[in-house]
Design an enzyme around this catalytic site. Structure first.
Site, PDB file in Angstrom:
ATOM      1  N   SER A  43       8.451   4.150  -0.585  1.00 26.54           N
ATOM      2  CA  SER A  43       7.295   3.465  -1.155  1.00 26.54           C
ATOM      3  C   SER A  43       7.253   3.680  -2.672  1.00 26.54           C
ATOM      4  O   SER A  43       7.013   2.744  -3.442  1.00 26.54           O
ATOM      5  CB  SER A  43       6.015   4.000  -0.521  1.00 26.54           C
ATOM      6  OG  SER A  43       4.890   3.376  -1.076  1.00 26.54           O
ATOM      7  N   SER A  89       0.876  -1.170   0.000  1.00 27.49           N
ATOM      8  CA  SER A  89       0.000   0.000   0.000  1.00 27.49           C
ATOM      9  C   SER A  89       0.910   1.216   0.000  1.00 27.49           C
ATOM     10  O   SER A  89       1.842   1.299   0.816  1.00 27.49           O
ATOM     11  CB  SER A  89      -0.904  -0.015   1.232  1.00 27.49           C
ATOM     12  OG  SER A  89      -1.976   0.881   1.022  1.00 27.49           O
ATOM     13  N   GLU A  90       0.661   2.154  -0.918  1.00 26.45           N
ATOM     14  CA  GLU A  90       1.646   3.209  -1.168  1.00 26.45           C
ATOM     15  C   GLU A  90       1.847   4.171  -0.003  1.00 26.45           C
ATOM     16  O   GLU A  90       2.784   4.947  -0.008  1.00 26.45           O
ATOM     17  CB  GLU A  90       1.322   3.954  -2.462  1.00 26.45           C
ATOM     18  CG  GLU A  90       0.011   4.716  -2.487  1.00 26.45           C
ATOM     19  CD  GLU A  90      -1.142   3.882  -3.039  1.00 26.45           C
ATOM     20  OE1 GLU A  90      -1.075   2.640  -2.973  1.00 26.45           O
ATOM     21  OE2 GLU A  90      -2.119   4.491  -3.538  1.00 26.45           O
ATOM     22  N   ASN A  91       0.968   4.132   0.999  1.00 27.60           N
ATOM     23  CA  ASN A  91       1.202   4.981   2.163  1.00 27.60           C
ATOM     24  C   ASN A  91       2.299   4.422   3.070  1.00 27.60           C
ATOM     25  O   ASN A  91       2.674   5.072   4.041  1.00 27.60           O
ATOM     26  CB  ASN A  91      -0.088   5.194   2.958  1.00 27.60           C
ATOM     27  CG  ASN A  91      -0.685   3.911   3.461  1.00 27.60           C
ATOM     28  OD1 ASN A  91      -0.761   2.926   2.743  1.00 27.60           O
ATOM     29  ND2 ASN A  91      -1.092   3.902   4.708  1.00 27.60           N
TER      30      ASN A  91
END
Lengths: 233, 218
Positions: free
Chosen positions: B88, B46-48
């Site tokens: 990320s 998840s890019e966070n």
């Protein structure tokens, strides 16, 4: 040890003036500098340019500054879930620059690391690339993006020490480490502040050299934006 | 008539292979995680800032410091890791993520995608979508074949502001599985009970039909 501790959020925000450009960590409401935002609201500082992935919700996070019309311009990647934001943007009261999330992170990182600009493939061929230099490397096209130039970076960490070293927790880390040292003054607020020497140097995410002021905040609200759970069988 | 959103996710889950690192977008893509075979090893990014995402937490165990890119509370699985946003996107831009699955408002026959803005109507931002589509080698779009007004979302040319150019490789809709080729949308599979004629009628872009088109195997 160079002591970075300031007594409270009031002292930590000294020097913030109308019209400044601020970086604020956080993704959604996770890892936002709650105490600094509250202080900026209290000080009624206006005409701010805020660099932050999101713009909070109507009654929390950067939404509090928006509500008081203290923000002139937002630089973000995603601003849904905020009715007041949308209203101000559509009415033209608020200037909004939407940029790709990875570009936002890298423009912070570049400022931290002393790179004036970098090439990224994100946004090539879209309106994000309009007016920007593009260049081909190895058969692929890239857009030139510049490092941010900010006056203050407000970050939130889990633990910190008096030397300004920081440790983050979970996905509350997000943009916070990238913003440390990416502005003229970095202010870190932490849930737990310990004497230098108590944190294991192997575990430190951000060395204190990137932090100018650190203080411990009390009673973090840490609001959850989208509570999703599963039932126990 | 056509697949449900869950069935679209179920079909896409078959594209997820052993050893893949996968980024799932918001909406139908999020559902894909529910249908991935449990005899293969896959990690969701998840890019966070999390790799090794697990299911939603049990009630009372939610942690405000642990969310996904949709800001939902999540859990982690053994082997998970946390990282900052720049790292990320190093994973994403550096092509370390094997498969990206995301939603779209429009896809063009040349692989262009639009999914972030409807001028004057919806301006929420692109989030990480522009970084993802500009970098990923393997992009699958999950969407309905037509919009609420019944208009095709598979077009000769996108009409909305673009998210990325020449990037989509495959589209899975409620009606069909299509591959983007230099000549247009190549029909690979059709949803059970849907005719090739129906897919033709629902596709504005060039549709390539070669031989017998098999039904999707869910």
């Amino acid at each position: 040890m160079i002591n970075k501790v300031v007594s409270d959020v009031h002292t930590a925000c000294e020097g913030v003036q109308n019209g400044m450009t601020l970086m604020l960590g956080g993704f959604g409401l996770s890892g936002i500098p709650e105490k600094a935002i509250a202080e900026l609201v209290k000080r009624e500082i206006r005409d701010l340019t805020c660099i932050s992935n999101n713009a909070g919700v109507d009654d929390f996070g950067l939404g509090l500054l928006l509500h008081k019309k203290q923000i002139k311009k937002m630089i973000s990647s995603y601003v849904g879930e905020n009715a007041e934001f949308e209203r101000q943007m559509l009415s033209g009261e608020l200037d909004v620059e939407l940029i790709p999330q990875g570009t936002l992170a890298q423009r912070c990182q570049a400022a931290q690391a002393g790179f004036p600009a970098f090439f990224t493939p994100a946004g090539y061929g879209t309106e994000v690339a309009e007016g920007k230099e593009t260049r081909e490397f190895n058969g692929k096209w890239y857009v030139l993006e510049k490092a941010f130039d900010a006056d203050f970076a407000f970050v939130k960490a889990w633990k910190g020490d008096t030397a300004g070293n920081l440790i983050f927790k979970g996905t509350a880390r997000n943009f916070n480490p990238n913003m440390c040292g990416a502005a003229k003054i970095t202010v870190a607020e932490v849930e737990e502040l310990v004497p230098a020497g108590e944190l294991d140097p192997n575990q430190i995410h951000i060395p204190g050299i990137f932090v100018q002021r650190i203080f411990q905040g009390e009673n973090y609200e840490k609001r959850i934006e989208q509570l999703t759970v599963r039932k126990r069988n | 008539m056509g697949l449900t959103k869950e069935q679209i996710a179920q079909r896409i889950a078959k594209e997820v292979k052993d050893g893949y690192y996968v980024n799932l977008g918001i909406g139908i893509p999020t559902l894909v995680a529910n249908f991935v075979r449990d005899d293969i090893d896959v990690e969701f990014q998840s890019e966070n800032g999390v790799l090794g995402m697990g299911p939603f937490p049990f009630e009372g165990e939610e942690d405000p410091d642990l969310i996904n890119a949709g800001k939902q509370t999540i859990t982690t699985l053994p082997g998970a890791s946390f990282f900052d946003s720049a790292m990320s996107f190093s994973m994403i831009r550096g092509q370390h993520v094997d498969l990206t699955i995301l939603g779209a408002m429009e896809v063009a026959e040349n692989g262009d995608i639009a999914n972030w803005k409807i001028p004057g109507k919806m301006v929420k931002g692109m989030g990480g979508a522009m970084d993802l589509v500009a970098s990923a080698e393997n992009i699958i779009v999950a969407m309905m074949h037509t919009n609420r007004a019944g208009e095709s979302k598979l077009l000769k040319q996108c009409s909305l502001p673009l998210t990325g150019v020449h990037c989509v490789k495959k589209v899975v809709t409620d009606l069909a599985v299509l591959e983007i080729t230099p000549k247009g949308f190549k029909l690979l599979e059709k949803a059970p009970g849907v005719s090739v004629e129906q897919i033709k009628n629902a596709t504005e872009g060039t549709l390539i039909i070669e031989g017998n088109i098999p039904d999707m195997n869910l």
